[in-house]
Design a protein around this motif. Structure first.
Motif, PDB file in Angstrom:
ATOM      1  N   LEU A 198       0.825  -1.208   0.000  1.00  0.00           N
ATOM      2  CA  LEU A 198       0.000   0.000   0.000  1.00  0.00           C
ATOM      3  C   LEU A 198       0.860   1.259   0.000  1.00  0.00           C
ATOM      4  O   LEU A 198       0.508   2.256  -0.637  1.00  0.00           O
ATOM      5  N   SER A 199       1.992   1.222   0.666  1.00  0.00           N
ATOM      6  CA  SER A 199       2.904   2.364   0.653  1.00  0.00           C
ATOM      7  C   SER A 199       3.352   2.670  -0.776  1.00  0.00           C
ATOM      8  O   SER A 199       3.326   3.822  -1.222  1.00  0.00           O
ATOM      9  N   GLY A 200       3.762   1.639  -1.522  1.00  0.00           N
ATOM     10  CA  GLY A 200       4.159   1.845  -2.909  1.00  0.00           C
ATOM     11  C   GLY A 200       3.016   2.342  -3.767  1.00  0.00           C
ATOM     12  O   GLY A 200       3.197   3.203  -4.635  1.00  0.00           O
ATOM     13  N   PHE A 201       1.813   1.824  -3.524  1.00  0.00           N
ATOM     14  CA  PHE A 201       0.653   2.230  -4.312  1.00  0.00           C
ATOM     15  C   PHE A 201       0.275   3.679  -4.008  1.00  0.00           C
ATOM     16  O   PHE A 201      -0.112   4.432  -4.906  1.00  0.00           O
ATOM     17  N   ILE A 202       0.409   4.092  -2.737  1.00  0.00           N
ATOM     18  CA  ILE A 202       0.133   5.476  -2.375  1.00  0.00           C
ATOM     19  C   ILE A 202       1.117   6.419  -3.056  1.00  0.00           C
ATOM     20  O   ILE A 202       0.745   7.512  -3.495  1.00  0.00           O
ATOM     21  N   GLU A 203       2.375   6.002  -3.182  1.00  0.00           N
ATOM     22  CA  GLU A 203       3.351   6.830  -3.889  1.00  0.00           C
ATOM     23  C   GLU A 203       2.839   7.177  -5.290  1.00  0.00           C
ATOM     24  O   GLU A 203       3.036   8.290  -5.784  1.00  0.00           O
ATOM     25  N   ALA A 204       2.182   6.214  -5.915  1.00  0.00           N
ATOM     26  CA  ALA A 204       1.715   6.390  -7.286  1.00  0.00           C
ATOM     27  C   ALA A 204       0.379   7.117  -7.363  1.00  0.00           C
ATOM     28  O   ALA A 204       0.185   7.977  -8.230  1.00  0.00           O
ATOM     29  N   LYS A 205      -0.547   6.786  -6.474  1.00  0.00           N
ATOM     30  CA  LYS A 205      -1.928   7.217  -6.656  1.00  0.00           C
ATOM     31  C   LYS A 205      -2.522   8.019  -5.503  1.00  0.00           C
ATOM     32  O   LYS A 205      -3.605   8.571  -5.643  1.00  0.00           O
ATOM     33  N   GLY A 206      -1.864   8.061  -4.360  1.00  0.00           N
ATOM     34  CA  GLY A 206      -2.461   8.699  -3.193  1.00  0.00           C
ATOM     35  C   GLY A 206      -2.211  10.190  -3.133  1.00  0.00           C
ATOM     36  O   GLY A 206      -1.301  10.727  -3.763  1.00  0.00           O
ATOM     37  N   GLN A 207      -3.036  10.884  -2.343  1.00  0.00           N
ATOM     38  CA  GLN A 207      -2.864  12.313  -2.142  1.00  0.00           C
ATOM     39  C   GLN A 207      -3.301  12.685  -0.730  1.00  0.00           C
ATOM     40  O   GLN A 207      -4.367  12.277  -0.267  1.00  0.00           O
ATOM     41  N   PHE A 208      -2.464  13.465  -0.067  1.00  0.00           N
ATOM     42  CA  PHE A 208      -2.767  13.940   1.279  1.00  0.00           C
ATOM     43  C   PHE A 208      -3.342  15.351   1.172  1.00  0.00           C
ATOM     44  O   PHE A 208      -2.694  16.255   0.640  1.00  0.00           O
ATOM     45  N   LEU A 209      -4.559  15.517   1.686  1.00  0.00           N
ATOM     46  CA  LEU A 209      -5.301  16.750   1.461  1.00  0.00           C
ATOM     47  C   LEU A 209      -5.608  17.473   2.766  1.00  0.00           C
ATOM     48  O   LEU A 209      -6.009  16.853   3.752  1.00  0.00           O
ATOM     49  N   VAL A 210      -5.430  18.769   2.753  1.00  0.00           N
ATOM     50  CA  VAL A 210      -5.911  19.646   3.818  1.00  0.00           C
ATOM     51  C   VAL A 210      -6.769  20.690   3.138  1.00  0.00           C
ATOM     52  O   VAL A 210      -6.287  21.441   2.274  1.00  0.00           O
ATOM     53  N   ARG A 211      -8.033  20.717   3.492  1.00  0.00           N
ATOM     54  CA  ARG A 211      -8.965  21.604   2.812  1.00  0.00           C
ATOM     55  C   ARG A 211      -9.545  22.624   3.785  1.00  0.00           C
ATOM     56  O   ARG A 211      -9.832  22.311   4.930  1.00  0.00           O
ATOM     57  N   THR A 212      -9.720  23.848   3.293  1.00  0.00           N
ATOM     58  CA  THR A 212     -10.319  24.919   4.075  1.00  0.00           C
ATOM     59  C   THR A 212     -11.423  25.568   3.249  1.00  0.00           C
ATOM     60  O   THR A 212     -11.425  25.491   2.025  1.00  0.00           O
ATOM     61  N   THR A 213     -12.370  26.253   3.940  1.00  0.00           N
ATOM     62  CA  THR A 213     -13.538  26.776   3.232  1.00  0.00           C
ATOM     63  C   THR A 213     -13.220  27.971   2.358  1.00  0.00           C
ATOM     64  O   THR A 213     -13.711  28.094   1.254  1.00  0.00           O
ATOM     65  N   ASN A 214     -12.366  28.896   2.850  1.00  0.00           N
ATOM     66  CA  ASN A 214     -12.025  30.083   2.060  1.00  0.00           C
ATOM     67  C   ASN A 214     -10.743  30.707   2.594  1.00  0.00           C
ATOM     68  O   ASN A 214     -10.195  30.281   3.601  1.00  0.00           O
ATOM     69  N   LYS A 215     -10.288  31.752   1.912  1.00  0.00           N
ATOM     70  CA  LYS A 215      -9.015  32.368   2.270  1.00  0.00           C
ATOM     71  C   LYS A 215      -9.062  33.039   3.634  1.00  0.00           C
ATOM     72  O   LYS A 215      -8.041  33.171   4.307  1.00  0.00           O
ATOM     73  N   ASN A 216     -10.216  33.487   4.034  1.00  0.00           N
ATOM     74  CA  ASN A 216     -10.347  34.167   5.322  1.00  0.00           C
ATOM     75  C   ASN A 216     -10.901  33.239   6.388  1.00  0.00           C
ATOM     76  O   ASN A 216     -11.670  33.646   7.245  1.00  0.00           O
TER      77      ASN A 216
END
Length: 351
Positions: A198-216
């Motif tokens: 899974l570590s190798g597969f994440i290297e290829a296809k995974g993404q770590f996301l931090v999402r916020t609603t807006n700039k303020n």
């Protein structure tokens, strides 16, 4: 520390505060001027690379050694299944009367050249190519002996329909009287937590996301902040085989579900995305045992910092929100400085 600043059309390679010890991957016998690895040019203080023309299969890379290399084998299996191509010729000659050769090609993002080099160094074979129109590098393995070694390294760990292509490659070797174990491969049904696939597969296809609603967001009364991991795959591979089964196994580990997306598109997809704190913690625990090694490792470390804020329930407080915004600003495509010191811990054939 090995630091690589990323520039738009050029990559400037520099080493600063670097220490060298026995067994360290920064082998000064491999210091060369790297000529064709970047689109435009390379600046260098010291340059670590592999002389491709001088590459030879190392004597200690016996088949027995490869069978014992579970960490490296499972990691590469996942990487190849995510970002690799197994090519098996159906004709001896091409339309231009050139010999067709089987090959395994592994794609690396442009910024992940150090990882490509260390994998090439550890395997002891393969040609690293920079092709026009491709935003990255390809590690090409098409020598018969090297292909057999690689097949023996990864054969026990595949989990996707790409195993069918590997079986075709083994049949090709058999039909051409080349020495390889003619045992049909079966999908690895072991728990994901038991190897580095899974570590190798994440290297290829995974993404770590931090999402916020807006700039303020720090001034928003009820801000929405998300700390998620996401993995997207086509619903079927190029041979029409479904990708659902192994994605469901990943989703189970992350305590989530596989979601079908882009259903009205010719390229319909499956998405696995964490939806709760426990799923993120499960991923964190897995990656402690089987770490990442590409530039995605740096995104994971930042993502992990945000996860700690969520664990402490500080993500709804102004101080925690400000920290998250600051961390997000240097993640993924916004990252400009890349440290590669973690490659010192890359898997080798003795692990």
């Amino acid at each position: 520390m090995f630091i690589v600043p990323a520039l738009n059309l050029a990559i400037c390679w520099k080493l600063s505060e670097m220490t060298q010890s026995a067994g360290n991957f920064l082998d000064f016998n491999l210091i060369r001027i790297l000529r064709d690895y970047t689109p435009e040019f390379i600046c260098y203080n010291f340059l670590i690379c592999v002389s491709l023309q001088e590459r030879k299969v190392r004597n200690n890379h016996s088949v027995s050694n490869l069978y014992l290399s579970k960490n490296l084998g499972s990691y590469l299996a996942g990487f190849i299944e995510g970002n690799g191509t197994i090519i098996v010729p159906t004709k001896i000659l091409s339309n231009k009367d050139k010999l067709n050769f089987p090959s395994i090609q592994i794609f690396f993002n442009l910024k992940d050249l150090p990882l490509a080099l260390i994998i090439q160094k550890e395997l002891g074979f393969g040609s690293l190519l920079r092709k026009k129109g491709v935003n990255g590098y390809i590690l090409l393995i098409n020598n018969y002996e090297e292909l057999i070694l690689l097949v023996n390294l990864i054969r026990h760990y595949l989990r996707t329909p790409k195993i069918n292509s590997l079986n075709l490659l083994i049949d090709w070797f058999k039909n051409n009287n080349l020495n390889i174990r003619n045992v049909p491969l079966i999908l690895n049904k072991d728990l994901l937590i038991n190897d580095g696939w899974l570590s190798g597969f994440i290297e290829a296809k995974g993404q770590f996301l931090v999402r916020t609603t807006n700039k303020n967001i720090s001034n928003t009364k009820y801000p929405k902040i998300e700390c998620k991991f996401e993995l997207i795959q086509g619903q079927k591979n190029h041979n029409g085989k479904s990708n659902l089964n192994y994605l469901e196994n990943i989703a189970d580990l992350l305590q989530t579900k596989v979601k079908a997306i882009k259903m009205n598109s010719p390229q319909s997809q499956f998405r696995v995305r964490t939806t709760n704190l426990n799923g993120n913690i499960n991923l964190e625990n897995y990656l402690k045992n089987y770490p990442l090694f590409s530039s995605k490792y740096l995104d994971y470390i930042d993502w992990q910092k945000v996860l700690e804020i969520f664990k402490k329930c500080e993500h709804k407080q102004k101080e925690g929100i400000d920290k998250i915004i600051s961390i997000k600003q240097q993640m993924n495509d916004r990252r400009t400085i890349f440290s590669w010191i973690h490659l010192n811990n890359f898997y080798n054939l003795d692990k």
